[in-house]
Enzyme design. Structure first.
Site, PDB file in Angstrom:
ATOM      1  N   ASP A   9     -29.592 -34.227  57.101  1.00  0.00           N
ATOM      2  CA  ASP A   9     -29.047 -35.503  56.606  1.00  0.00           C
ATOM      3  C   ASP A   9     -27.531 -35.527  56.686  1.00  0.00           C
ATOM      4  O   ASP A   9     -26.861 -34.486  56.723  1.00  0.00           O
ATOM      5  CB  ASP A   9     -29.505 -35.774  55.178  1.00  0.00           C
ATOM      6  CG  ASP A   9     -28.957 -34.769  54.162  1.00  0.00           C
ATOM      7  OD1 ASP A   9     -29.014 -33.547  54.443  1.00  0.00           O
ATOM      8  OD2 ASP A   9     -28.489 -35.191  53.091  1.00  0.00           O
ATOM      9  N   GLU A  46     -29.727 -32.587  51.585  1.00  0.00           N
ATOM     10  CA  GLU A  46     -28.738 -31.668  51.027  1.00  0.00           C
ATOM     11  C   GLU A  46     -27.553 -32.438  50.454  1.00  0.00           C
ATOM     12  O   GLU A  46     -27.002 -32.069  49.410  1.00  0.00           O
ATOM     13  CB  GLU A  46     -28.269 -30.681  52.109  1.00  0.00           C
ATOM     14  CG  GLU A  46     -27.398 -29.540  51.592  1.00  0.00           C
ATOM     15  CD  GLU A  46     -25.900 -29.818  51.604  1.00  0.00           C
ATOM     16  OE1 GLU A  46     -25.144 -28.954  51.128  1.00  0.00           O
ATOM     17  OE2 GLU A  46     -25.476 -30.909  52.064  1.00  0.00           O
TER      18      GLU A  46
END
Length: 415
Positions: A85, A180
């Site tokens: 991400d 994350e």
């Protein structure tokens, strides 16, 4: 260099950054955005094309894969981890990567927004990049090297090891995580299925950096309960929770205990979100300190500040909630010194000076370490992350791959 090996990390990276994988801190799903899986599906397909047969994506957005051992020894199983991400701070939609060949110190003007200029005097690390090839976005988005650089470098490691079966190494596990950037990168990670004993995140910055320490981190939510009344008839009745919240924020130290006033190993109290009405207002804080006991000192300081502010308003009250976020991974890594020592050896073998750093932030490695997978952080080359001036050099990415190849061999040699 690796016997004239043609690195694939840069070309993979240029593909990966064009896939929008921005996570969403306000989503309650796992992963927080389905589009993160678009890249994960691509990674599974490419791993299988490389020859990593068991690569698969689970329902929560995690990619698991195994590179079998080529050693006759009993080598500890190690994992390499990166997150797919990108940060919510800056748009990751329609990223257009641009390669600036043979950098020579000039200003790099980003083509789609000429007000975005990458300047040497503002980015001193560029001094180390003379003659290298710099990748940026086009000026309208972040680049996504955090952490698609780490993803691409691990993918290139897999490509190298499968293509060179004569390189001795133990069993290698690959883990690509979602979310994350919103603090949920390991929430659904299945370490039993992963089956690794030690790990490394690829989520660091400058070439040669090795990070074995993070902040310890808590979150604090302060809820202010005021008294609502019609504003036309509010005299001596209304107690405005928003105004109390504003006074609390105004009372925070400005020259200390704040991110904008601290560096190095100094922690902080940082308000990150406020919302509410005259009747009820909520302030969310993050608390950071490299020494875990220092968190409570800061939380007690903040609570006292809130108490003293609210006391002036007798009809008001407050709620104070502390939640643990993550802890300094050094507390775990110091119990397994070989994990960091072997990474130092690998960086040195790749021809670089090791630079030990403390991360002023979080990483999947912190949570993984406390989940039972000791996990320091290795450089990727990424710079100016979470911004439109984010950049990385091709050559730094290749050095990261070379480091990983040396690292798996160090583990095999020491077994």
């Amino acid at each position: 260099m690796l016997n004239n090996y043609r690195f694939t990390a840069p070309e993979r990276f240029l593909r990966y950054v064009q896939v929008d994988t921005q996570s969403d801190p306000h989503s309650l799903t796992q992963p927080s955005t389905e589009k993160q899986k678009d890249l994960s599906v691509m990674l599974v397909r490419e791993l299988k094309e490389i020859g990593v047969a068991d690569a698969h994506l689970d329902e929560y957005g995690y990619v698991y894969a195994t590179i079998p051992s080529t050693s006759a020894k009993k080598v500890p199983v190690i994992c390499f981890c990166a997150h797919v991400d990108t940060a919510p701070d800056c748009s990751g939609t329609n990223v257009k990567p641009v390669v600036h060949k043979n950098y020579s110190g000039q200003d790099i003007v980003l083509p789609d927004d000429k007000s975005q200029v990458l300047r040497l005097e503002e980015n001193p690390y560029l001094e180390t990049q003379m003659g290298n090839d710099i990748i940026t976005a086009s000026g309208l988005t972040l680049l996504g090297s955090d952490d698609k650089a780490g993803v691409a470098e691990i993918m290139d490691l897999a490509n190298y090891l499968v293509s060179n079966p004569g390189v001795p190494h133990g069993e290698i596990k690959i883990l690509f995580t979602p979310d994350e950037e919103v603090g949920r990168g390991t929430v659904k990670a299945d370490l039993g299925k992963l089956g690794a004993q030690f790990g490394y995140t690829l989520d660091g910055g400058e070439r040669g950096n090795l990070e074995d320490e993070t902040f310890s981190a808590d979150g604090v939510k302060v809820v202010i309960n005021g008294v609502s009344a019609h504003p036309g008839y509010a005299k001596d009745k209304m107690v405005n929770a928003l105004k109390i919240a504003g006074q609390i924020l105004g009372a925070l130290p400005k020259d200390r205990l704040a991110p904008e006033a601290t560096e190095g190993r100094r922690g902080f109290i940082h308000p990150v979100h406020i919302e509410g009405t005259a009747e009820r207002a909520t302030i969310e804080f993050i608390i950071r300190d490299f020494e875990t006991p220092g968190l409570k000192k800061k939380e007690d300081f903040l609570r006292t500040l809130v108490e003293e502010t609210v006391r002036v308003f007798p009809k008001a009250s407050f709620e104070y909630q502390v939640s643990e976020q993550y802890r300094n991974m050094k507390e775990v890594l110091d119990q397994h010194p070989q994990v960091v020592a072997y990474a130092r050896e690998a960086i040195t073998r790749a021809g670089m000076e090791v630079r030990m750093e403390s991360i002023r932030g979080g990483t999947d490695g912190s949570r993984l370490s406390f989940m039972g997978l000791p996990c320091p952080n290795i450089f990727t080359g990424m710079q100016a992350i979470h911004s439109k001036l984010e950049h990385i050099s091709v050559q730094d990415m290749e050095k990261a791959v070379e480091t990983l190849v040396h690292l798996v061999q160090v583990w095999e040699e020491k077994a």
